[in-house]
Design a protein around this motif. Structure first.
Motif, mmCIF file in Angstrom:
data_model
loop_
_atom_site.group_PDB
_atom_site.id
_atom_site.type_symbol
_atom_site.label_atom_id
_atom_site.label_comp_id
_atom_site.label_asym_id
_atom_site.label_seq_id
_atom_site.Cartn_x
_atom_site.Cartn_y
_atom_site.Cartn_z
ATOM 1 N N THR A 185 0.838 -1.206 0.000
ATOM 2 C CA THR A 185 0.000 0.000 0.000
ATOM 3 C C THR A 185 0.867 1.248 0.000
ATOM 4 O OG1 THR A 185 -0.108 0.198 2.418
ATOM 5 C CG2 THR A 185 -1.803 -1.164 1.347
ATOM 6 N N HIS A 186 0.269 2.342 -0.440
ATOM 7 C CA HIS A 186 0.943 3.635 -0.343
ATOM 8 C C HIS A 186 1.087 4.046 1.120
ATOM 9 C CE1 HIS A 186 0.970 4.488 -4.643
ATOM 10 N NE2 HIS A 186 -0.291 4.079 -4.715
ATOM 11 N N VAL A 205 5.597 0.628 -4.649
ATOM 12 C CA VAL A 205 4.281 0.157 -4.235
ATOM 13 C C VAL A 205 3.759 -0.811 -5.299
ATOM 14 C CG1 VAL A 205 1.912 0.776 -3.673
ATOM 15 C CG2 VAL A 205 3.799 2.279 -2.981
ATOM 16 N N HIS A 207 0.541 -2.998 -5.543
ATOM 17 C CA HIS A 207 -0.740 -3.444 -5.000
ATOM 18 C C HIS A 207 -1.007 -4.894 -5.404
ATOM 19 C CE1 HIS A 207 -1.993 0.951 -4.580
ATOM 20 N NE2 HIS A 207 -2.245 0.437 -3.391
ATOM 21 N N SER A 337 -6.179 -5.167 10.367
ATOM 22 C CA SER A 337 -4.761 -4.902 10.151
ATOM 23 C C SER A 337 -4.056 -4.578 11.465
ATOM 24 C CB SER A 337 -4.595 -3.736 9.175
ATOM 25 O OG SER A 337 -3.253 -3.343 9.089
ATOM 26 N N ASP A 342 -1.658 -2.502 5.969
ATOM 27 C CA ASP A 342 -1.608 -3.598 5.013
ATOM 28 C C ASP A 342 -3.006 -3.802 4.432
ATOM 29 O OD1 ASP A 342 -2.706 -4.715 7.405
ATOM 30 O OD2 ASP A 342 -2.277 -6.710 6.632
ATOM 31 N N LEU A 343 -3.114 -4.731 3.498
ATOM 32 C CA LEU A 343 -4.394 -5.029 2.881
ATOM 33 C C LEU A 343 -4.549 -6.535 2.724
ATOM 34 C CD1 LEU A 343 -4.722 -2.332 0.047
ATOM 35 C CD2 LEU A 343 -6.110 -2.506 2.115
ATOM 36 N N SER A 365 -5.413 1.968 5.594
ATOM 37 C CA SER A 365 -5.251 1.660 4.177
ATOM 38 C C SER A 365 -6.495 1.055 3.536
ATOM 39 C CB SER A 365 -4.065 0.704 3.980
ATOM 40 O OG SER A 365 -4.228 -0.466 4.773
ATOM 41 N N GLU A 368 -7.745 2.140 0.071
ATOM 42 C CA GLU A 368 -6.925 1.880 -1.108
ATOM 43 C C GLU A 368 -7.449 0.686 -1.896
ATOM 44 O OE1 GLU A 368 -2.658 1.956 -0.994
ATOM 45 O OE2 GLU A 368 -2.629 3.244 0.786
ATOM 46 N N LEU A 369 -8.329 -0.099 -1.287
ATOM 47 C CA LEU A 369 -8.837 -1.294 -1.942
ATOM 48 C C LEU A 369 -10.353 -1.277 -2.077
ATOM 49 C CD1 LEU A 369 -8.250 -4.087 -3.127
ATOM 50 C CD2 LEU A 369 -8.317 -5.021 -0.795
#
Length: 432
Positions: A185-186, A205, A207, A337, A342-343, A365, A368-369
């Motif tokens: 992730t960013h 990064v 993904h 998380s 994290d993702l 994060s 981001e998803l």
């Protein structure tokens, strides 16, 4: 961007690019590291894939002549049991891992141009990978999935001395070890650039993206055929296809960072509405808390608190898991998380199968998803999840669920191969 000395490899042919991909875990349950191996091999590179060989890896891994699996010997059973205090078993287990890693990385495999190591676990992986990279003049890349010390803190508490040691170790190796870093992730990249990590090496990064194995299953007949074949769904197949019974799927490692009681409590609340659609919930995965929660499910069923809900656990092949996702109405992700940055890969797989998600959202994060109202919904409490289930799986939620499904399919348009080529292909020297 990486300095040019890490990008231009014109004197080296693609066929000679060799990579050791290291995960101190089960290879079959480490999809991202398997995808790295497949991407290198797809471009003509040679891969030594190193880790525990406990479950079946991706079929393309097994069939690719450019990828060789080097199994790590698992620690003796006595070190994996709970009968020995952690203060004793922990250090002994680390010593065993040090010996096995040095033996495989230093003696059983040929020197490679790159070592790519998954983090966590960081102890002793990062130190041994650094040692081997120095001795063999190999470039080291750390693929940051999360932080080892935050995961340990989830079970031992942040004030535990082992947690403090783990954090100091991880921060020191982050500064000293890699040629380059990859983050999922960013948000994680931004965190690594600041104290206490203060990473100076380049950070890229990458993904997580779904592999080609995860695809929407558009044909109604194909969906029915699969559901009738799978033992867990066979007796419900007709009702699932007709829409009378709703199929939800959750993949879990049955660990404290995924609170399965959130889903149980939400299903109990959902079941209080006797007019709601019946639910079949398939929970896949293995882990230490599985038996505990299976007992809780049985107790709830005996108490009559899940009258229109069936909860089944399953351990599936990658192919069957991918098809199950494509047949489901909603994916559930309980990942919490430990680091906040994290993702969960499982959501990526769900999107790849065109499956919208309801996911725990209490970390930085998350956005981001999962895009709220676009490809899924977020929750932090059981009552919020129950409300999502009631809304999306009811007759009035059909249009909203279809909107989320379209968003999930759109999210999966960018696949792993494209993302990997863009971020890492030239860095590793397998692309011009």
């Amino acid at each position: 961007m990486l300095p040019s000395r890490y990008v231009k490899h014109s004197p080296v042919s693609k066929e000679s690019v060799s990579v050791q991909v290291l995960v101190l875990g089960d290879i079959g349950r480490s999809p991202r590291m398997q995808y790295h191996a497949l991407s290198v091999a797809r471009h003509g590179g040679r891969v030594d894939l190193i880790g525990y060989h406990e479950s079946t890896p991706h079929p393309d891994i097994l069939n690719n002549p450019r990828i060789k699996i080097h199994p790590l010997a698992p620690p003796p059973a006595v070190l994996r049991s709970s009968s020995i205090p952690f203060i004793i078993s922990g250090p002994l287990k680390v010593l065993w891992q040090i010996w096995t890693l040095i033996r495989v990385l230093g003696y059983q495999t040929e020197p490679a141009r790159w070592i790519m190591v998954q983090n966590p676990p960081s102890i002793p992986t990062l130190a041994i990978a650094l040692l081997i990279s120095v001795l063999r003049n190999t470039h080291l890349i750390i693929d940051w999935h999360n932080y080892g010390w935050t995961i340990l803190a989830g079970t031992k508490g942040r004030d535990h001395p082992f947690v403090e040691i783990s954090k100091a170790y991880e921060c020191a190796l982050a500064q000293a070890a890699p040629t380059a870093n990859i983050t999922v992730t960013h948000a994680m990249r931004r965190q690594l650039e600041k104290p206490p990590y203060s990473v100076k090496a380049p950070i890229l990064v990458l993904h997580d993206r779904p592999a080609s194995l995860f695809q929407p299953l558009e044909s109604l007949s194909d969906r029915r055929d699969f559901l009738e074949r799978l033992p867990e769904t066979k007796e419900f197949a007709s009702n699932i296809v007709s829409g009378h019974t709703k199929l939800i799927v959750s993949s879990t490692s049955w660990t404290p960072d995924e609170d399965f009681s959130l889903l149980l409590d939400a299903l109990v609340t959902y079941a209080e509405n006797r007019s709601a659609h019946p639910i079949l919930a398939i929970i896949t995965g293995r882990g230490p808390q599985k038996a505990t929660y299976e007992e809780k499910v049985q107790n709830l069923q005996k108490a009559g608190k899940l009258p229109n809900v069936r909860i089944l656990t399953a351990w599936l092949t990658m192919e069957d898991y991918a098809k199950l996702l494509s047949c489901a109405d909603l994916g559930i992700c309980l990942h919490m998380s430990s680091s906040g940055v994290d993702l969960p890969m499982k959501v990526v797989d769900m999107f790849g199968s065109g499956l919208p998600v309801a996911a725990y959202s209490g970390y930085e994060s998350f956005s981001e998803l999962v895009k709220e109202g676009v490809n899924g919904c977020g929750f932090e409490r059981a009552d919020e999840l129950a409300a999502i289930l009631t809304r999306l799986l009811g007759d009035e939620g059909t249009n909203e669920l279809q909107t989320l499904r379209k968003g999930a399919k759109k999210e999966s348009d960018l696949r792993w191969d494209e993302e990997w080529d863009r971020v890492l292909g030239r860095v590793l020297g397998v692309m011009d």
